[in-house]
Scaffold this motif. Structure first.
Motif, PDB file in Angstrom:
ATOM      1  N   UNK A   1      29.507  48.267  22.388  1.00 13.29           N
ATOM      2  CA  UNK A   1      29.828  47.125  21.537  1.00 13.29           C
ATOM      3  C   UNK A   1      31.061  46.401  22.057  1.00 13.29           C
ATOM      4  N   UNK A   2      31.287  45.212  21.493  1.00 10.38           N
ATOM      5  CA  UNK A   2      32.473  44.406  21.777  1.00 10.38           C
ATOM      6  C   UNK A   2      33.118  44.064  20.450  1.00 10.38           C
ATOM      7  N   UNK A   3      34.404  44.373  20.309  1.00 10.27           N
ATOM      8  CA  UNK A   3      35.149  44.119  19.071  1.00 10.27           C
ATOM      9  C   UNK A   3      36.325  43.206  19.402  1.00 10.27           C
ATOM     10  N   UNK A   4      36.435  42.082  18.672  1.00  7.11           N
ATOM     11  CA  UNK A   4      37.507  41.124  18.927  1.00  7.11           C
ATOM     12  C   UNK A   4      38.707  41.439  18.052  1.00  7.11           C
ATOM     13  N   UNK A   5      39.826  41.830  18.692  1.00  2.00           N
ATOM     14  CA  UNK A   5      41.069  42.144  17.983  1.00  2.00           C
ATOM     15  C   UNK A   5      41.875  40.888  17.705  1.00  2.00           C
ATOM     16  N   UNK A   6      41.676  39.845  18.529  1.00  2.55           N
ATOM     17  CA  UNK A   6      42.385  38.586  18.399  1.00  2.55           C
ATOM     18  C   UNK A   6      42.820  38.069  19.754  1.00  2.55           C
ATOM     19  N   UNK A   7      42.988  36.745  19.865  1.00  2.00           N
ATOM     20  CA  UNK A   7      43.368  36.058  21.089  1.00  2.00           C
ATOM     21  C   UNK A   7      42.463  36.507  22.238  1.00  2.00           C
ATOM     22  N   UNK A   8      43.016  37.056  23.332  1.00  2.00           N
ATOM     23  CA  UNK A   8      42.175  37.521  24.440  1.00  2.00           C
ATOM     24  C   UNK A   8      42.000  39.027  24.441  1.00  2.00           C
ATOM     25  N   UNK A   9      42.336  39.665  23.326  1.00  2.00           N
ATOM     26  CA  UNK A   9      42.240  41.119  23.219  1.00  2.00           C
ATOM     27  C   UNK A   9      40.900  41.520  22.623  1.00  2.00           C
ATOM     28  N   UNK A  10      40.085  42.178  23.422  1.00  3.22           N
ATOM     29  CA  UNK A  10      38.823  42.720  22.934  1.00  3.22           C
ATOM     30  C   UNK A  10      38.759  44.202  23.296  1.00  3.22           C
ATOM     31  N   UNK A  11      38.113  44.954  22.443  1.00  2.00           N
ATOM     32  CA  UNK A  11      37.848  46.365  22.724  1.00  2.00           C
ATOM     33  C   UNK A  11      36.371  46.484  23.080  1.00  2.00           C
ATOM     34  N   UNK A  12      36.125  46.906  24.302  1.00  2.00           N
ATOM     35  CA  UNK A  12      34.758  47.058  24.796  1.00  2.00           C
ATOM     36  C   UNK A  12      34.435  48.552  24.839  1.00  2.00           C
ATOM     37  N   UNK A  13      33.361  48.928  24.182  1.00  2.00           N
ATOM     38  CA  UNK A  13      32.889  50.312  24.226  1.00  2.00           C
ATOM     39  C   UNK A  13      31.638  50.347  25.096  1.00  2.00           C
TER      40      UNK A  13
ATOM     41  N   UNK B   1      33.033  33.444  22.426  1.00  2.00           N
ATOM     42  CA  UNK B   1      34.278  32.689  22.607  1.00  2.00           C
ATOM     43  C   UNK B   1      35.486  33.457  22.061  1.00  2.00           C
ATOM     44  N   UNK B   2      36.585  33.442  22.838  1.00  2.00           N
ATOM     45  CA  UNK B   2      37.849  34.041  22.408  1.00  2.00           C
ATOM     46  C   UNK B   2      38.990  33.095  22.799  1.00  2.00           C
ATOM     47  N   UNK B   3      40.225  33.597  22.702  1.00  2.00           N
ATOM     48  CA  UNK B   3      41.418  32.834  23.096  1.00  2.00           C
ATOM     49  C   UNK B   3      41.644  31.646  22.161  1.00  2.00           C
ATOM     50  N   UNK B   4      41.434  31.869  20.885  1.00  2.00           N
ATOM     51  CA  UNK B   4      41.751  30.889  19.844  1.00  2.00           C
ATOM     52  C   UNK B   4      41.832  31.636  18.519  1.00  2.00           C
ATOM     53  N   UNK B   5      42.129  30.948  17.448  1.00  2.00           N
ATOM     54  CA  UNK B   5      42.185  31.509  16.087  1.00  2.00           C
ATOM     55  C   UNK B   5      43.318  32.520  15.871  1.00  2.00           C
ATOM     56  N   UNK B   6      44.227  32.666  16.827  1.00  2.00           N
ATOM     57  CA  UNK B   6      45.225  33.740  16.723  1.00  2.00           C
ATOM     58  C   UNK B   6      46.658  33.222  16.739  1.00  2.00           C
ATOM     59  N   UNK B   7      46.983  32.384  17.703  1.00  2.00           N
ATOM     60  CA  UNK B   7      48.305  31.745  17.784  1.00  2.00           C
ATOM     61  C   UNK B   7      48.106  30.249  18.017  1.00  2.00           C
ATOM     62  N   UNK B   8      49.087  29.457  17.622  1.00  2.00           N
ATOM     63  CA  UNK B   8      49.099  28.042  17.977  1.00  2.00           C
ATOM     64  C   UNK B   8      49.915  27.912  19.250  1.00  2.00           C
ATOM     65  N   UNK B   9      49.231  27.690  20.362  1.00  2.00           N
ATOM     66  CA  UNK B   9      49.883  27.627  21.664  1.00  2.00           C
ATOM     67  C   UNK B   9      49.816  26.242  22.284  1.00  2.00           C
ATOM     68  N   UNK B  10      49.046  25.350  21.675  1.00  2.00           N
ATOM     69  CA  UNK B  10      48.869  24.009  22.220  1.00  2.00           C
ATOM     70  C   UNK B  10      48.536  23.064  21.066  1.00  2.00           C
ATOM     71  N   UNK B  11      48.000  21.882  21.379  1.00  2.00           N
ATOM     72  CA  UNK B  11      47.751  20.878  20.348  1.00  2.00           C
ATOM     73  C   UNK B  11      46.313  20.858  19.841  1.00  2.00           C
ATOM     74  N   UNK B  12      45.423  21.638  20.457  1.00  2.00           N
ATOM     75  CA  UNK B  12      44.064  21.699  19.937  1.00  2.00           C
ATOM     76  C   UNK B  12      44.046  22.480  18.629  1.00  2.00           C
ATOM     77  N   UNK B  13      43.071  22.172  17.792  1.00  2.00           N
ATOM     78  CA  UNK B  13      42.953  22.808  16.483  1.00  2.00           C
ATOM     79  C   UNK B  13      41.688  23.653  16.443  1.00  2.00           C
TER      80      UNK B  13
END
Length: 274
Positions: A40-52, A235-247
């Motif tokens: 499985x693939x579990x999304x912890x947030x940003x670019x952090x995923x746990x792959x089993x 898709x990852x690398x969003x929904x976790x921190x505001x690092x730029x101007x995209x929403x």
């Protein structure tokens, strides 16, 4: 630096910090807490995923800090990485939102760390003993897993004034499944025709447009995914921190608009079975 470029930088920094400042008056959102299961693939947030993969645990770009400097996390991490036995840590590059020292200090030091070649010294200082540094096209393999490094279109140096450093993407393969982890990248054709069951792709940090020199928009991410022979895009690398101007809401709307059924849009804390 020209006056126009300086003016744009000042404007960007003002907007970035203004958006982040408003977060300090809001509670951090709770994630989902779906369990990690075999294959499985579990999304912890940003670019952090746990792959089993066959009950071997691979963690990508571990970042669970509630703050990156003055930047506050939007959603709590779905998992305490120090509470699980991690077999492999896969680092794409040295940026603070991908190689987070405070997170790495807490992770079991027996894990095998796969990283670009210039990260040896900080990883040793952090206490890791099993460090494998890969150049592009190089492979690490053992009886459980094979990991191949690919060239990402991204400047991997930790600080803007540092020496230029590379970023890696990776193909992570067991006897039954193959996962592509893009890490952080701008548009490139380097992944053309690669084979994978799932492609884990970045979709955030693409505004203003100048950011697309090192990051990809959702449309560009999907275009790169379509160049591959992967079956599913997460898709990852969003929904976790505001690092730029995209929403994030605009990113999700774009993903929904372009989705032909091959994009699996998930929330932080969600698990996808392979």
């Amino acid at each position: 630096m020209s006056f126009v470029r300086l003016s744009k930088t000042v404007e960007y920094m003002y907007k970035l910090h203004h958006r982040n400042f408003k977060l300090y008056f809001k509670p951090i959102k709770a994630p989902l807490y779906e369990p990690i299961v075999k294959n499985s693939i579990h999304w912890v947030g940003h670019a952090t995923v746990v792959i089993n993969l066959n009950n071997k645990i691979i963690v990508t770009d571990p970042v669970t800090s509630l703050n990156l400097g003055e930047l506050k996390r939007l959603v709590k991490p779905s998992l305490n990485l120090s509470s699980i036995n991690i077999d492999y840590i896969v680092l794409s590059h040295g940026h603070m939102d991908h190689m987070n020292y405070s997170t790495l200090r807490k992770i079991n030091k027996s894990a095998i760390v796969i990283a670009p070649i210039y990260l040896n010294i900080p990883l040793k200082i952090l206490g890791f003993k099993n460090i494998v540094l890969l150049n592009h096209a190089e492979i690490y393999s053992d009886r459980h897993i094979k990991i191949k490094a690919l060239k990402a279109n991204h400047d991997g140096r930790r600080y803007p004034w540092g020496a230029k450093a590379e970023s890696n993407s990776y193909i992570i393969e067991s006897s039954l499944k193959k996962i592509f982890f893009a890490g952080d990248t701008a548009l490139t054709d380097a992944y053309k025709d690669l084979i994978a069951d799932v492609a884990i792709m970045p979709v955030g940090c693409y505004k203003p447009d100048e950011f697309q020199e090192m990051h990809c928009s959702p449309e560009q991410s999907f275009k790169m995914f379509k160049m591959t022979k992967a079956k599913l895009m997460i898709p990852i690398h969003y929904k976790t921190y505001i690092l730029a101007q995209d929403k994030d809401e605009d990113t999700v709307n774009t993903l929904n608009r372009i989705n032909d059924g091959s994009i699996k849009i998930i929330d932080i804390g969600q698990t996808v079975k392979l």
